[in-house]
Design a protein around this motif. Sequence first.
Motif, PDB file in Angstrom:
ATOM      1  N   LYS A 312      46.613  45.228  31.516  1.00 31.44           N
ATOM      2  CA  LYS A 312      45.432  45.300  32.374  1.00 31.44           C
ATOM      3  C   LYS A 312      45.696  44.587  33.703  1.00 31.44           C
ATOM      4  O   LYS A 312      45.348  45.079  34.786  1.00 31.44           O
ATOM      5  N   LEU A 315      47.933  46.660  35.938  1.00 29.46           N
ATOM      6  CA  LEU A 315      47.238  47.789  36.562  1.00 29.46           C
ATOM      7  C   LEU A 315      46.458  47.335  37.786  1.00 29.46           C
ATOM      8  O   LEU A 315      46.536  47.958  38.862  1.00 29.46           O
ATOM      9  N   VAL A 316      45.697  46.235  37.666  1.00 27.83           N
ATOM     10  CA  VAL A 316      44.935  45.727  38.805  1.00 27.83           C
ATOM     11  C   VAL A 316      45.868  45.390  39.956  1.00 27.83           C
ATOM     12  O   VAL A 316      45.592  45.702  41.122  1.00 27.83           O
ATOM     13  N   ARG A 318      48.820  46.672  40.691  1.00 25.71           N
ATOM     14  CA  ARG A 318      49.307  47.886  41.352  1.00 25.71           C
ATOM     15  C   ARG A 318      48.209  48.497  42.236  1.00 25.71           C
ATOM     16  O   ARG A 318      48.475  48.934  43.366  1.00 25.71           O
ATOM     17  N   GLN A 319      46.980  48.525  41.717  1.00 26.45           N
ATOM     18  CA  GLN A 319      45.890  49.150  42.457  1.00 26.45           C
ATOM     19  C   GLN A 319      45.562  48.390  43.741  1.00 26.45           C
ATOM     20  O   GLN A 319      45.366  48.984  44.805  1.00 26.45           O
ATOM     21  N   SER A 370      38.620  45.092  45.998  1.00 28.55           N
ATOM     22  CA  SER A 370      38.590  44.592  44.623  1.00 28.55           C
ATOM     23  C   SER A 370      37.381  45.131  43.876  1.00 28.55           C
ATOM     24  O   SER A 370      37.482  45.599  42.734  1.00 28.55           O
ATOM     25  N   LEU A 373      37.308  48.755  42.573  1.00 26.42           N
ATOM     26  CA  LEU A 373      38.061  49.066  41.360  1.00 26.42           C
ATOM     27  C   LEU A 373      37.195  49.017  40.097  1.00 26.42           C
ATOM     28  O   LEU A 373      37.673  49.350  39.006  1.00 26.42           O
ATOM     29  N   SER A 377      39.482  51.191  37.000  1.00 22.99           N
ATOM     30  CA  SER A 377      40.618  50.367  36.601  1.00 22.99           C
ATOM     31  C   SER A 377      40.661  50.225  35.083  1.00 22.99           C
ATOM     32  O   SER A 377      40.400  51.179  34.354  1.00 22.99           O
ATOM     33  N   TYR A 378      40.935  49.057  34.597  1.00 21.06           N
ATOM     34  CA  TYR A 378      41.127  48.810  33.165  1.00 21.06           C
ATOM     35  C   TYR A 378      39.777  48.849  32.418  1.00 21.06           C
ATOM     36  O   TYR A 378      38.718  48.675  33.025  1.00 21.06           O
ATOM     37  N   ALA A 381      36.340  46.407  33.018  1.00 19.26           N
ATOM     38  CA  ALA A 381      36.586  45.742  34.304  1.00 19.26           C
ATOM     39  C   ALA A 381      35.350  44.988  34.772  1.00 19.26           C
ATOM     40  O   ALA A 381      34.249  45.545  34.839  1.00 19.26           O
TER      41      ALA A 381
END
Length: 552
Positions: A312, A315-316, A318-319, A370, A373, A377-378, A381
Amino acid sequence: MIRIGNASGFYGDRFDAVREMLTGGDLDVLTGDYLAELTMLILGRDRLRDQNLGYARTFLRQLEESLALAVERGVRIVTNAGGLNPAGLAAAIRELATRQGLDVRVAHVEGDDLLGDGFPGALTANAYLGCWGIVECLNAGADVVVTGRVTDASLVAGPAAAHHGWTRADLDALAGATAAGHVIECGTQATGGNFAFFTEIGDLTHAGFPIAEIAADGSSVITKHPGTGGAVTVETVTAQLLYEIAGPRYLGPDVTTRFDTITLAPEGPDRVALTGTRGEPPPETVKVCVNTLDGFRNSMTFVLCGLDIEEKAALVRRQLDAAVGPDGLHWTLARTDHPDADTEQAASALLHVTVKTPDAKRAKAFSRASVELALASYPGATLTSPPGDGTPVGVYRPEFVPQSRIDQVAVLPDGTRRPVEPPTVFAGPVADTPADPAFTPGPTRRISLGTIVGARSGDKGGDANLGVWVRDPAAYPWLVHELTVERLRELLPEAAGLDIDRHPLPNLGAINFVLHGLLGQGVAASTRFDPQAKSLGEWLRSRHVDVPEAFL
């Protein structure tokens, strides 16, 4: 002796402390320390908005309810709340006294401000002055003395020197007063606040502020008003002596105080005698606190709950890298989660990310990106705060200038400007290398270091100070052999690659460490979880080591 109390350890300390100290018992002088490296940055930003500001406005509000009380009780006040504008605060106090119908003689000290004098681009540049400007003001009959950036201990050494008639040659006396000033400068840290063994202290609900009773030879007794909370013990005083120092020679503009000569002993309930302090001439240079602005920062925290925490977080990362670019992003994953947790909070980790950038718009866009997302995202979130603007980043650095370059001036109550001459006798550098005491190993038990060791830590610009002491003097040889620089790096992996200075203090049963660069560019710019290193000592105490059973 002269009885000197303290009512403030930082800008933001307990507002009612001034009134409490004036009503709680007898005092000759009440001091207040409002300045730190970060505070100078805050005041510098205040003054950018309004040139009439630059001082600690809280102190003026405190005087609104307590100035008459100080006059009635005959207590003189000495404070560094003048910050970047001591003349402005002194004028405001005179206006306050006039409004209240009080006859108050106000003086102030100038000469610390070196902005524009060889520090291009600085927001603030202030030399650490000594006590002799304060002495001049008090000898001229001042009831209130306002300073800018003097050393914290000078607020105590000045009244003591004026009261006892000391000269610059009275180095042992000045050193004793400096040590006492160092103990009480941070307020309730000397009476049980932030104390490693706080569960043994009396009621800390409302700790009393400290008092130093300083004799003509510079020896002192540290105490507090009767009936106030907390406690004054040899260990609470030891902890504060270790706070934000370096080696055994504590350098100041008036005297080099030998912390390796201080003797502490109990002298009744809430009374600790501080004796034997030796003094040497000061160094040829004084430190200058320089603050510069260095772009903007913003921070966000993602809550990661349950399974796949590392994935998780990745992923954040990278985003957000893709959304705003990786430059200036600093990430910390705090694994506060527990497996098979019985509450949602206990099942969650925290992913902290901070951006540092020269672009205010990018700092704001970072927090907006932020939040965007949240649905992309995950699973689960969640963020702990809404988006917001970035804040200016200040960078502190110490500089050093010759004492002869400082034009210190005492502005007396009648307006007379009296120059304060710098010292003419200086000490050269001395290496401090005490021999390690002998130690014979025995049976051990693996246990938390803090079972037998106390600690106090803090910040000095980008460096961290970490002082530790043993409760049982017999354990000191073990501590010296156990807590080497390499062992400290093992116990505190975040410091593994840093330069670390180690300074044994056998008279206090202590070792002081300076961890260079742990806080990066200083408190205001640090992205570390604990940017002022206040909890560094508690982290060390929580680590498990093999402790000799003889000391348990």
